[in-house]
Design a protein around this motif. Structure first.
Motif, PDB file in Angstrom:
ATOM      1  N   SER A  97     -53.358   7.911 -11.174  1.00  0.00           N
ATOM      2  CA  SER A  97     -54.042   7.170 -12.238  1.00  0.00           C
ATOM      3  C   SER A  97     -54.957   6.118 -11.622  1.00  0.00           C
ATOM      4  O   SER A  97     -56.085   5.898 -12.095  1.00  0.00           O
ATOM      5  N   GLN A  98     -54.501   5.474 -10.565  1.00  0.00           N
ATOM      6  CA  GLN A  98     -55.347   4.496  -9.865  1.00  0.00           C
ATOM      7  C   GLN A  98     -56.540   5.185  -9.199  1.00  0.00           C
ATOM      8  O   GLN A  98     -57.660   4.668  -9.207  1.00  0.00           O
ATOM      9  N   ALA A  99     -56.290   6.370  -8.644  1.00  0.00           N
ATOM     10  CA  ALA A  99     -57.365   7.101  -7.970  1.00  0.00           C
ATOM     11  C   ALA A  99     -58.446   7.531  -8.957  1.00  0.00           C
ATOM     12  O   ALA A  99     -59.621   7.631  -8.588  1.00  0.00           O
ATOM     13  N   CYS A 127     -60.672   5.104 -25.015  1.00  0.00           N
ATOM     14  CA  CYS A 127     -59.325   5.549 -25.426  1.00  0.00           C
ATOM     15  C   CYS A 127     -58.313   4.758 -24.601  1.00  0.00           C
ATOM     16  O   CYS A 127     -57.590   5.309 -23.776  1.00  0.00           O
ATOM     17  N   ALA A 128     -58.255   3.450 -24.828  1.00  0.00           N
ATOM     18  CA  ALA A 128     -57.574   2.545 -23.903  1.00  0.00           C
ATOM     19  C   ALA A 128     -56.058   2.704 -23.885  1.00  0.00           C
ATOM     20  O   ALA A 128     -55.418   2.417 -22.877  1.00  0.00           O
ATOM     21  N   GLY A 129     -55.450   3.135 -25.002  1.00  0.00           N
ATOM     22  CA  GLY A 129     -53.999   3.227 -25.027  1.00  0.00           C
ATOM     23  C   GLY A 129     -53.359   1.891 -24.710  1.00  0.00           C
ATOM     24  O   GLY A 129     -53.739   0.856 -25.256  1.00  0.00           O
ATOM     25  N   GLY A 130     -52.401   1.894 -23.788  1.00  0.00           N
ATOM     26  CA  GLY A 130     -51.749   0.651 -23.399  1.00  0.00           C
ATOM     27  C   GLY A 130     -52.619  -0.257 -22.555  1.00  0.00           C
ATOM     28  O   GLY A 130     -52.305  -1.433 -22.392  1.00  0.00           O
ATOM     29  N   GLY A 131     -53.695   0.282 -21.991  1.00  0.00           N
ATOM     30  CA  GLY A 131     -54.654  -0.559 -21.273  1.00  0.00           C
ATOM     31  C   GLY A 131     -54.530  -0.570 -19.770  1.00  0.00           C
ATOM     32  O   GLY A 131     -55.199  -1.372 -19.104  1.00  0.00           O
ATOM     33  N   GLY A 132     -53.712   0.290 -19.181  1.00  0.00           N
ATOM     34  CA  GLY A 132     -53.536   0.270 -17.738  1.00  0.00           C
ATOM     35  C   GLY A 132     -54.816   0.487 -16.965  1.00  0.00           C
ATOM     36  O   GLY A 132     -55.098  -0.216 -15.988  1.00  0.00           O
ATOM     37  N   LYS A 133     -55.624   1.458 -17.401  1.00  0.00           N
ATOM     38  CA  LYS A 133     -56.868   1.731 -16.685  1.00  0.00           C
ATOM     39  C   LYS A 133     -57.920   0.674 -16.998  1.00  0.00           C
ATOM     40  O   LYS A 133     -58.770   0.373 -16.148  1.00  0.00           O
ATOM     41  N   ALA A 134     -57.901   0.109 -18.199  1.00  0.00           N
ATOM     42  CA  ALA A 134     -58.820  -0.995 -18.509  1.00  0.00           C
ATOM     43  C   ALA A 134     -58.555  -2.168 -17.582  1.00  0.00           C
ATOM     44  O   ALA A 134     -59.495  -2.812 -17.072  1.00  0.00           O
ATOM     45  N   LEU A 135     -57.286  -2.476 -17.335  1.00  0.00           N
ATOM     46  CA  LEU A 135     -56.937  -3.554 -16.414  1.00  0.00           C
ATOM     47  C   LEU A 135     -57.420  -3.249 -15.003  1.00  0.00           C
ATOM     48  O   LEU A 135     -57.940  -4.122 -14.303  1.00  0.00           O
ATOM     49  N   ALA A 174     -61.293  11.802 -18.510  1.00  0.00           N
ATOM     50  CA  ALA A 174     -60.054  11.937 -17.737  1.00  0.00           C
ATOM     51  C   ALA A 174     -58.933  12.460 -18.616  1.00  0.00           C
ATOM     52  O   ALA A 174     -58.889  12.200 -19.831  1.00  0.00           O
ATOM     53  N   THR A 175     -58.029  13.205 -17.998  1.00  0.00           N
ATOM     54  CA  THR A 175     -56.794  13.644 -18.645  1.00  0.00           C
ATOM     55  C   THR A 175     -55.654  13.506 -17.644  1.00  0.00           C
ATOM     56  O   THR A 175     -55.878  13.490 -16.433  1.00  0.00           O
ATOM     57  N   CYS A 176     -54.440  13.453 -18.162  1.00  0.00           N
ATOM     58  CA  CYS A 176     -53.259  13.587 -17.295  1.00  0.00           C
ATOM     59  C   CYS A 176     -52.727  15.010 -17.471  1.00  0.00           C
ATOM     60  O   CYS A 176     -51.559  15.227 -17.768  1.00  0.00           O
ATOM     61  N   SER A 177     -53.616  15.965 -17.285  1.00  0.00           N
ATOM     62  CA  SER A 177     -53.312  17.381 -17.489  1.00  0.00           C
ATOM     63  C   SER A 177     -53.681  18.177 -16.250  1.00  0.00           C
ATOM     64  O   SER A 177     -54.564  17.790 -15.474  1.00  0.00           O
TER      65      SER A 177
END
Length: 402
Positions: free
Chosen positions: A207-209, A226-234, A336-339
């Motif tokens: 996810s960081q990569a 599509c921020a969701g919880g915001g981990g990638k926004a952070l 991006a996807t986690c797929s």
């Protein structure tokens, strides 16, 4: 609780999950009502439940049935442990095995051994070719715990030292310059000074990569669509210095904790309900099957249907088209996807490019568990045919632009 008592508790929870109740809901309810279970007991029972979910199909075959008891028997056998040492019937242990249970079960074969539904196994092989079986096997095991070092709060070496003060052992991981793999003390992270001060965040290395792959430089206007919880926004905001990241999600409640997390991390994030462009970069981490993260959320593997996968692909294409309208001419759109499934990844890229020939692909990459993290996909487009920015509004089930 004894190890056998924990197995007995897991059996009862698996029976509830098999009726369709969400695993997290079942575990939370059990934890609140089982006063006798300490924190280590709750963690151990949770691990047992998730081990069974990861191996839901092979455990049933090995245990000789689809009940919680049969599946836990299967898990014990898959681990190479002696079932009679656990199924003793003494104290709070599960009842002793019957002769029928001892004779039931067999070695899983084919898709059973890969813990994939037959229809999904076909998609896996079509998408991943010769590494399909290896990837499916990897998704049957527990995922590593990773942290992201926040450069606004210190260096990687400083973060490692601060974590060590709280008994947490972590080391750098090659998938991302900010990634730390935790090898000991993971359960203490949420109480550690490094976490509470914003020096580190929980985030998978792949996810960081994905964020590392984005063309981020200070001064850009950026939207996490599509921020969701915001981990990638952070993570994006940490790379942008004092520049701001706008965060949006079709379900705003998912971002409820994001302002507090941003403040803790010392980054600039603004939540926007109705994003207006243009933005230099719009990032879309779209709803997907989650197939690359089934080590962490294994229940999704068994809840996914062909119909739902088709629906997700339609939603992904709609999001791409909507988000493209918010990109400034010549700007970038990231997807991006986690797929690990091709129809959610490379096929979406091809279809998006075909809908407007002036678009071009800057980069794309598929991350697999063999790379060290979860399965992720990222593509970055340069847009040359973006129409004027449009106002997006929410309607039931999706977002539309007008």
């Amino acid at each position: 609780m004894t190890p056998a008592a924990r197995v007995h508790a897991a059996i009862e929870l698996l029976d509830q999950i098999s009726t369709g109740r969400p695993a997290e809901q079942v575990l939370t309810t059990w934890g609140r009502t089982s006063r006798y279970a300490g924190s280590k007991d709750r963690a151990a029972v949770r691990d047992l439940v998730f081990d069974a979910l990861r191996c839901w199909r092979s455990a049933a075959v090995t245990g000789g049935g689809e009940s919680g008891r049969a599946r836990m028997l299967g898990v014990v056998r898959l681990r190479g442990e002696d079932p009679d040492a656990i199924f003793t019937g003494q104290g709070h242990a599960p009842a002793a095995l019957s002769d029928a249970e001892r004779g039931a079960g067999r070695a899983p074969e084919g898709n059973e051994a890969l813990d994939l539904p037959d229809w999904l196994a076909t998609r896996f092989r079509d998408s991943l070719g010769e590494v399909a079986d290896e990837t499916a096997q990897a998704l049957r095991s527990r995922a590593d715990v990773f942290l992201r070092v926040n450069p606004k709060r210190g260096t990687v070496s400083q973060a490692i030292a601060r974590l060590a003060e709280d008994g947490i052992v972590a080391a750098s991981h090659p998938l991302s310059p900010t990634a730390l793999r935790v090898t000991d003390g993971a359960r203490a992270i949420a109480r550690s000074d490094a976490y509470l001060s914003g020096a580190v965040e929980l985030q998978d290395a792949a996810s960081q990569a994905v964020v590392d792959a984005l063309p981020l430089v200070p001064g850009l206007s950026v939207l996490d669509y599509c921020a969701g919880g915001g981990g990638k926004a952070l993570a994006m905001a940490a790379r942008l210095g004092d520049s701001r990241v706008d965060a949006h999600d079709a379900a705003p409640q998912r971002m409820a904790d994001l302002p507090a997390r941003a403040d803790r991390a010392g980054v600039n994030i603004r939540i926007v309900q109705k994003p207006r462009g243009p933005y230099d970069l719009v990032f879309c981490d779209v709803p997907c099957s989650g197939s690359g993260a089934w080590r962490r959320a294994p229940e999704g593997k068994w809840r996914l249907t062909q119909a739902r996968l088709s629906e997700l692909c339609v939603i992904q294409a709609e999001i791409l088209d909507q988000a493209a309208r918010l990109v400034s001419p010549g700007g970038c759109l990231a997807y991006a996807t986690c797929s690990v499934l091709g129809e959610e990844n490379a096929e979406q890229v091809s279809a998006f490019l075909a809908r407007a020939p002036a678009r071009r692909i800057e980069m794309q990459r598929q991350f697999l568990p063999s790379d060290g993290g979860d399965g992720f996909f990222v593509a970055v487009f340069r847009l040359g045919d973006v129409t004027k920015p449009q106002l997006c509004r929410e309607i039931p089930g999706r977002l539309t632009c007008s």
